[in-house]
Design an enzyme around this catalytic site. Structure first.
Site, PDB file in Angstrom:
ATOM      1  N   ARG A  80      92.342 -15.825 -30.591  1.00 18.18           N
ATOM      2  CA  ARG A  80      93.452 -15.372 -31.426  1.00 18.18           C
ATOM      3  C   ARG A  80      94.671 -15.076 -30.557  1.00 18.18           C
ATOM      4  O   ARG A  80      94.551 -14.706 -29.386  1.00 18.18           O
ATOM      5  CB  ARG A  80      93.065 -14.108 -32.195  1.00 18.18           C
ATOM      6  CG  ARG A  80      92.179 -14.372 -33.406  1.00 18.18           C
ATOM      7  CD  ARG A  80      91.882 -13.100 -34.167  1.00 18.18           C
ATOM      8  NE  ARG A  80      91.139 -12.151 -33.370  1.00 18.18           N
ATOM      9  CZ  ARG A  80      91.651 -11.123 -32.725  1.00 18.18           C
ATOM     10  NH1 ARG A  80      92.944 -10.864 -32.804  1.00 18.18           N
ATOM     11  NH2 ARG A  80      90.885 -10.330 -32.016  1.00 18.18           N
ATOM     12  N   TYR A 208      92.077 -22.582 -33.738  1.00 20.43           N
ATOM     13  CA  TYR A 208      90.947 -21.752 -33.321  1.00 20.43           C
ATOM     14  C   TYR A 208      90.731 -20.511 -34.173  1.00 20.43           C
ATOM     15  O   TYR A 208      91.681 -19.758 -34.444  1.00 20.43           O
ATOM     16  CB  TYR A 208      91.134 -21.309 -31.862  1.00 20.43           C
ATOM     17  CG  TYR A 208      89.802 -21.008 -31.181  1.00 20.43           C
ATOM     18  CD1 TYR A 208      89.086 -22.024 -30.569  1.00 20.43           C
ATOM     19  CD2 TYR A 208      89.256 -19.728 -31.184  1.00 20.43           C
ATOM     20  CE1 TYR A 208      87.857 -21.782 -29.966  1.00 20.43           C
ATOM     21  CE2 TYR A 208      88.030 -19.474 -30.579  1.00 20.43           C
ATOM     22  CZ  TYR A 208      87.339 -20.507 -29.973  1.00 20.43           C
ATOM     23  OH  TYR A 208      86.127 -20.265 -29.386  1.00 20.43           O
ATOM     24  N   LYS A 217      90.473 -13.383 -40.815  1.00 21.06           N
ATOM     25  CA  LYS A 217      91.322 -12.248 -40.458  1.00 21.06           C
ATOM     26  C   LYS A 217      92.626 -12.253 -41.265  1.00 21.06           C
ATOM     27  O   LYS A 217      93.121 -11.204 -41.675  1.00 21.06           O
ATOM     28  CB  LYS A 217      91.609 -12.248 -38.946  1.00 21.06           C
ATOM     29  CG  LYS A 217      90.350 -12.094 -38.076  1.00 21.06           C
ATOM     30  CD  LYS A 217      89.528 -10.956 -38.529  1.00 21.06           C
ATOM     31  CE  LYS A 217      88.419 -10.415 -37.670  1.00 21.06           C
ATOM     32  NZ  LYS A 217      87.716 -11.053 -36.646  1.00 21.06           N
ATOM     33  N   HIS A 237      87.522  -4.073 -40.609  1.00 23.86           N
ATOM     34  CA  HIS A 237      86.882  -4.901 -39.577  1.00 23.86           C
ATOM     35  C   HIS A 237      85.510  -4.300 -39.262  1.00 23.86           C
ATOM     36  O   HIS A 237      85.305  -3.706 -38.208  1.00 23.86           O
ATOM     37  CB  HIS A 237      87.781  -4.908 -38.339  1.00 23.86           C
ATOM     38  CG  HIS A 237      87.408  -5.917 -37.298  1.00 23.86           C
ATOM     39  ND1 HIS A 237      87.757  -5.776 -35.970  1.00 23.86           N
ATOM     40  CD2 HIS A 237      86.734  -7.094 -37.367  1.00 23.86           C
ATOM     41  CE1 HIS A 237      87.319  -6.815 -35.283  1.00 23.86           C
ATOM     42  NE2 HIS A 237      86.696  -7.620 -36.095  1.00 23.86           N
ATOM     43  N   SER A 259      87.124  -6.436 -31.528  1.00 21.15           N
ATOM     44  CA  SER A 259      86.604  -7.781 -31.310  1.00 21.15           C
ATOM     45  C   SER A 259      85.756  -7.847 -30.045  1.00 21.15           C
ATOM     46  O   SER A 259      86.132  -7.301 -29.008  1.00 21.15           O
ATOM     47  CB  SER A 259      87.772  -8.762 -31.199  1.00 21.15           C
ATOM     48  OG  SER A 259      88.542  -8.712 -32.381  1.00 21.15           O
ATOM     49  N   CYS A 261      82.967  -6.410 -29.384  1.00 19.61           N
ATOM     50  CA  CYS A 261      82.428  -5.107 -28.977  1.00 19.61           C
ATOM     51  C   CYS A 261      81.129  -4.761 -29.707  1.00 19.61           C
ATOM     52  O   CYS A 261      80.764  -3.585 -29.791  1.00 19.61           O
ATOM     53  CB  CYS A 261      83.462  -4.015 -29.186  1.00 19.61           C
ATOM     54  SG  CYS A 261      84.846  -4.165 -28.038  1.00 19.61           S
ATOM     55  N   ASP A 286      81.270  -8.782 -39.709  1.00 20.36           N
ATOM     56  CA  ASP A 286      82.652  -8.721 -39.195  1.00 20.36           C
ATOM     57  C   ASP A 286      83.635  -8.027 -40.141  1.00 20.36           C
ATOM     58  O   ASP A 286      84.547  -7.359 -39.674  1.00 20.36           O
ATOM     59  CB  ASP A 286      83.154 -10.145 -38.901  1.00 20.36           C
ATOM     60  CG  ASP A 286      84.382 -10.177 -38.001  1.00 20.36           C
ATOM     61  OD1 ASP A 286      84.347  -9.530 -36.926  1.00 20.36           O
ATOM     62  OD2 ASP A 286      85.377 -10.822 -38.360  1.00 20.36           O
ATOM     63  N   ARG A 375      82.067 -19.640 -29.368  1.00 22.61           N
ATOM     64  CA  ARG A 375      81.565 -19.096 -30.635  1.00 22.61           C
ATOM     65  C   ARG A 375      80.519 -19.996 -31.264  1.00 22.61           C
ATOM     66  O   ARG A 375      80.514 -21.210 -31.034  1.00 22.61           O
ATOM     67  CB  ARG A 375      82.733 -18.948 -31.626  1.00 22.61           C
ATOM     68  CG  ARG A 375      83.811 -17.966 -31.175  1.00 22.61           C
ATOM     69  CD  ARG A 375      83.551 -16.580 -31.685  1.00 22.61           C
ATOM     70  NE  ARG A 375      84.398 -15.559 -31.075  1.00 22.61           N
ATOM     71  CZ  ARG A 375      84.440 -14.306 -31.531  1.00 22.61           C
ATOM     72  NH1 ARG A 375      83.709 -13.927 -32.561  1.00 22.61           N
ATOM     73  NH2 ARG A 375      85.192 -13.407 -30.920  1.00 22.61           N
TER      74      ARG A 375
HETATM   75  P1  GTP Z   1      83.929 -10.297 -32.921  1.00 21.63           P
HETATM   76  O1  GTP Z   1      83.197 -11.432 -33.544  1.00 21.63           O
HETATM   77  O2  GTP Z   1      84.931 -10.748 -31.906  1.00 21.63           O
HETATM   78  O3  GTP Z   1      84.545  -9.380 -33.914  1.00 21.63           O
HETATM   79  O4  GTP Z   1      82.857  -9.492 -31.993  1.00 21.63           O
HETATM   80  P2  GTP Z   1      81.647  -8.499 -32.322  1.00 21.63           P
HETATM   81  O5  GTP Z   1      82.166  -7.113 -32.474  1.00 21.63           O
HETATM   82  O6  GTP Z   1      80.823  -9.040 -33.420  1.00 21.63           O
HETATM   83  O7  GTP Z   1      80.823  -8.517 -30.942  1.00 21.63           O
HETATM   84  P3  GTP Z   1      79.387  -9.142 -30.577  1.00 21.63           P
HETATM   85  O8  GTP Z   1      78.267  -8.481 -31.311  1.00 21.63           O
HETATM   86  O9  GTP Z   1      79.481 -10.613 -30.685  1.00 21.63           O
HETATM   87  O10 GTP Z   1      79.266  -8.725 -29.047  1.00 21.63           O
HETATM   88  C1  GTP Z   1      80.209  -9.104 -28.088  1.00 21.63           C
HETATM   89  C2  GTP Z   1      79.627  -9.027 -26.702  1.00 21.63           C
HETATM   90  O11 GTP Z   1      79.138  -7.701 -26.460  1.00 21.63           O
HETATM   91  C3  GTP Z   1      78.447  -9.962 -26.515  1.00 21.63           C
HETATM   92  O12 GTP Z   1      78.561 -10.599 -25.265  1.00 21.63           O
HETATM   93  C4  GTP Z   1      77.244  -9.069 -26.570  1.00 21.63           C
HETATM   94  O13 GTP Z   1      76.183  -9.556 -25.803  1.00 21.63           O
HETATM   95  C5  GTP Z   1      77.773  -7.725 -26.060  1.00 21.63           C
HETATM   96  N1  GTP Z   1      77.075  -6.565 -26.689  1.00 21.63           N
HETATM   97  C6  GTP Z   1      76.830  -6.395 -28.008  1.00 21.63           C
HETATM   98  N2  GTP Z   1      76.148  -5.239 -28.247  1.00 21.63           N
HETATM   99  C7  GTP Z   1      75.962  -4.654 -27.041  1.00 21.63           C
HETATM  100  C8  GTP Z   1      75.318  -3.431 -26.624  1.00 21.63           C
HETATM  101  O14 GTP Z   1      74.780  -2.656 -27.415  1.00 21.63           O
HETATM  102  N3  GTP Z   1      75.358  -3.159 -25.285  1.00 21.63           N
HETATM  103  C9  GTP Z   1      75.952  -4.011 -24.396  1.00 21.63           C
HETATM  104  N4  GTP Z   1      75.936  -3.678 -23.103  1.00 21.63           N
HETATM  105  N5  GTP Z   1      76.550  -5.175 -24.741  1.00 21.63           N
HETATM  106  C10 GTP Z   1      76.556  -5.498 -26.056  1.00 21.63           C
HETATM  107  C1  SPV Z   2      87.580 -11.296 -33.755  1.00 16.56           C
HETATM  108  O1  SPV Z   2      88.350 -11.639 -32.834  1.00 16.56           O
HETATM  109  O2  SPV Z   2      87.501 -10.098 -34.160  1.00 16.56           O
HETATM  110  C2  SPV Z   2      86.710 -12.308 -34.370  1.00 16.56           C
HETATM  111  C3  SPV Z   2      86.909 -13.704 -34.013  1.00 16.56           C
HETATM  112  O3  SPV Z   2      85.883 -11.963 -35.200  1.00 16.56           O
HETATM  113  S1  SPV Z   2      88.245 -14.441 -34.832  1.00 16.56           S
HETATM  114  O4  SPV Z   2      87.733 -15.107 -36.020  1.00 16.56           O
HETATM  115  O5  SPV Z   2      88.859 -15.402 -33.941  1.00 16.56           O
HETATM  116  O6  SPV Z   2      89.184 -13.414 -35.257  1.00 16.56           O
HETATM  117 MN    MN Z   3      85.933  -9.695 -35.520  1.00 17.94          MN
END
Ligand code: GTP
Ligand code: SPV
Ligand code: MN
Length: 592
Positions: A80, A208, A217, A237, A259, A261, A286, A375
């Site tokens: 983004r 993307y 979003k 979110h 994002s 996290c 999400d 992704r």
């Molecule tokens: P968006 O799709 O961007 O909104 O991200 P998200 O909030 O869904 O994050 P996601 O669950 O995909 O995790 C992002 C990164 O953080 C990944 O590389 C995970 O492996 C890592 N991660 C997720 N949960 C944990 C956790 O509890 N501990 C640690 N150390 N890393 C984590």
């Molecule tokens: C984020 O960035 O919080 C995502 C991926 O979930 S995107 O769809 O690119 O916004």
């Molecule tokens: Mn997101």
């Protein structure tokens, strides 16, 4: 003049409103063909076949990853772009200091020139979609016009796309208009514009993720948050997850983390073996649309039907559900490849990378094999933990709202707000290290209230006032918590094991909601009493636990002072209640 090829005769006649708009866009963008998407499996197959034939998509090993493909985006277009994303409300004040703003007339004029003739030689796809279950009163529809077949394939997974959505639009009348063209992918000619008063979006120059899949979003957060304020609900979110305890009771929580996290991972967590009897049901990973229900509780739907998830870090031990779910019928974007033509990413425990996400021979000196924001796009129903309640038109009742960020320092593992009003302050206090999900520097702590900094479609001051009003009207508001899975020790190691073990924190949260867990009051909120957090079978040192639950006074005073400064930037839009709450925290810190 281009001729319209309506492969599915009659689709364009379903809604005159849509057809009129499409005709105008066609005249402006001059595509060679216009194609109305019906959302059928046959259509998806055909489009995929076309992309494969053109070499824009690549089949992965069909024995080990059946139905899976790899897409490589333009290297300048991998995340983004917040600095190129605008809220074009009539008044600048309405967008607030948290958004880039452009005058709507100026933005329209600028975009008109970019879109003029931009689809020459291309197919213009018309995608009617519904955010939320098709039969839900809380669902909202939109139509995206795009010249990217890759966007169509993604939207077909991420939304209820096609004929049924168009039929709903025809009866409802209103819909969000999203116009998208990849243009020439030149970052200098890339803009993501939102016109909240007109329920319309214009996106140019990127193919993307959140820049291009406009249902996500752009619609479900930026436009929807604006609508939600007018209509008395919340567009957030947030993941939504159902947790069934060993007594067989299921409670739902929604959690907002910035994002990359941890939302997708928390939404489908695997209960650790030492916590027997728990079950997890993913409702969403999400976005949550939250509505006050007739019972005085907050109810949530997931407007999406698929996951656009971060690939790196996914493996059988961090997230077995995700690991299994992406082994078939998954669209991978910007991952590396093994010699066996399997996808490869950092954190994958099987195989080795042969080529990186750019298609070059893998060389660690060039950086990771998979782009850090690579992704997977996959249907939610493929998740082994998928909760059928995701399709319930009423949504699910929410017991707790959880906020969190990625903070190596300061923020403790978990604390609870003293009230809804304090909880709004806690949500607003979210700060997090930036990640690869957005273009720009990674690892810098920035304020990201409610994990909505990039997504709130209006002034944060007004947004907090709206949050306060929604909570005040709820007879049974959810309790509000703050978590941090990302604390590190001096050596840079995570203090908390995270992933499935996060259930231990969720279990305490649910016990607090049930009134069965004790807590110790700290200046920033309530924390688990010693021994209240179930650590049976967990390999963690008492020192680490102490560090994870400490509230260092001097550091917190500094944090609160800087947060207060930030709040003051919202001037007259900042609700008095927020100042009262932060002053109360400051008072408690001074007294401690
Ligand atoms: P968006 O799709 O961007 O909104 O991200 P998200 O909030 O869904 O994050 P996601 O669950 O995909 O995790 C992002 C990164 O953080 C990944 O590389 C995970 O492996 C890592 N991660 C997720 N949960 C944990 C956790 O509890 N501990 C640690 N150390 N890393 C984590
Ligand atoms: C984020 O960035 O919080 C995502 C991926 O979930 S995107 O769809 O690119 O916004
Ligand atoms: Mn997101």
């Amino acid at each position: 003049m281009a001729t319209a090829l309506h492969t599915f005769a009659g689709l364009s006649e379903v809604s005159n409103n849509v057809a009129d708009w499409v005709a105008g866009v066609q005249q402006l963008t001059q595509p060679d063909r216009v194609y109305w998407c019906d959302g059928s499996a046959a259509e998806e197959q055909r489009l995929r076949g076309e992309l494969l034939a053109r070499g824009e998509l690549r089949e992965l090993n069909q024995k080990s990853f059946p139905g899976c493909c790899l897409y490589r985006s333009n290297p300048s277009d991998v995340a983004r772009v917040e600095h190129l994303t605008y809220i074009c409300s009539r008044s600048k004040d309405a967008a607030g200091p948290n958004n880039n703003w452009m005058d709507p007339a100026a933005a329209r004029a600028k975009m008109r020139e970019l879109f003029r003739g931009s689809m020459r030689g291309r197919t213009m796809y018309v995608l009617p979609y519904c955010m939320g279950p098709l039969d839900s009163p809380y669902a909202r529809c939109g139509v995206e016009i795009t010249d990217s077949a890759y966007v169509v394939l993604n939207m077909a997974i991420m939304t209820r796309m096609g004929r049924a959505a168009l039929e709903r639009i025809a009866t409802e009348g209103g819909f969000v208009r999203g116009l998208h063209s990849i243009g020439d992918l030149d970052p200098a000619r890339r803009f993501i514009m939102h016109y909240p008063e007109e329920l319309s979006i214009e996106s140019f120059g990127s193919g993307y993720g959140g820049n291009a899949l406009l249902g996500k979003k752009c619609h479900a957060l930026r436009i929807a948050s604006w609508q939600a304020r007018d209509e008395g609900w919340l567009a957030e979110h947030m993941l939504i997850v159902g947790l069934q305890n060993p007594r067989g009771e299921t409670h739902y929580v929604a959690a907002a983390f910035p994002s990359a996290c941890g939302k997708t991972n928390l939404a489908m967590l695997i209960p650790p073996a030492s916590l027997p009897g728990w079950k997890v049901f993913t409702i969403g990973d999400d976005i949550a649309w939250l509505q006050p229900g007739p019972d005085g509780r907050l109810w949530a739907i997931n407007p999406e039907s698929g996951y656009f998830g971060v690939v790196p870090g996914t493996n059988a031990s961090t997230n077995r559900n995700a690991d299994q779910m992406i082994r078939r019928d998954t669209l991978f974007t910007n991952v590396g490849l093994t010699a066996d033509n399997e996808p490869w990413w950092e954190g994958r425990t099987e195989g080795r990378p042969l080529t990186d996400w750019l298609g070059r021979p893998y060389n660690p000196d060039n950086g990771p094999a998979a782009h850090p924001n690579s992704r997977f796009t996959v249907a939610a129903s493929q998740n082994p933990a998928y909760g059928r309640e995701a399709e319930d038109p009423r949504g699910v009742p929410i017991s707790a709202l959880i906020f969190g960020g990625r903070r190596r320092e300061l923020a403790p593992l978990v604390y609870e707000a003293r009230s809804w009003q304090h909880g709004v302050l806690v949500g607003a206090s979210v700060a997090s290290e930036t990640t690869a999900a957005a273009a720009g520097q990674v690892g810098v702590v920035r304020r990201d209230p409610m994990a909505m900094k990039p997504f709130a479609g209006y002034n944060f001051g007004d947004y907090w006032a709206h949050w306060l009003a929604v909570g005040a009207a709820l007879k049974n508001p959810p309790r509000i918590f703050h978590v941090n899975w990302f604390r590190q020790n001096a050596a840079g190691k995570f203090l908390w094991p995270g992933f499935g073990e996060n259930l231990r924190v969720l279990a305490w949260i649910l016990d607090r909601c049930a009134g069965s867990a004790g807590a110790v009051e700290t200046p920033i909120g309530n924390m688990p009493l010693t021994g209240e957090l179930n650590t049976a079978g967990l390999d963690i040192s008492p020192e680490a636990l102490t560090e994870l639950t400490a509230v260092p006074n001097a550091a917190w005073r500094k944090e609160i002072a800087s947060f207060r400064q930030y709040l003051l930037e919202f001037g007259s839009h900042l609700p008095d209640a927020m100042l009262a709450e932060i002053d109360e925290v400051a008072r408690r810190l001074a007294a401690a």
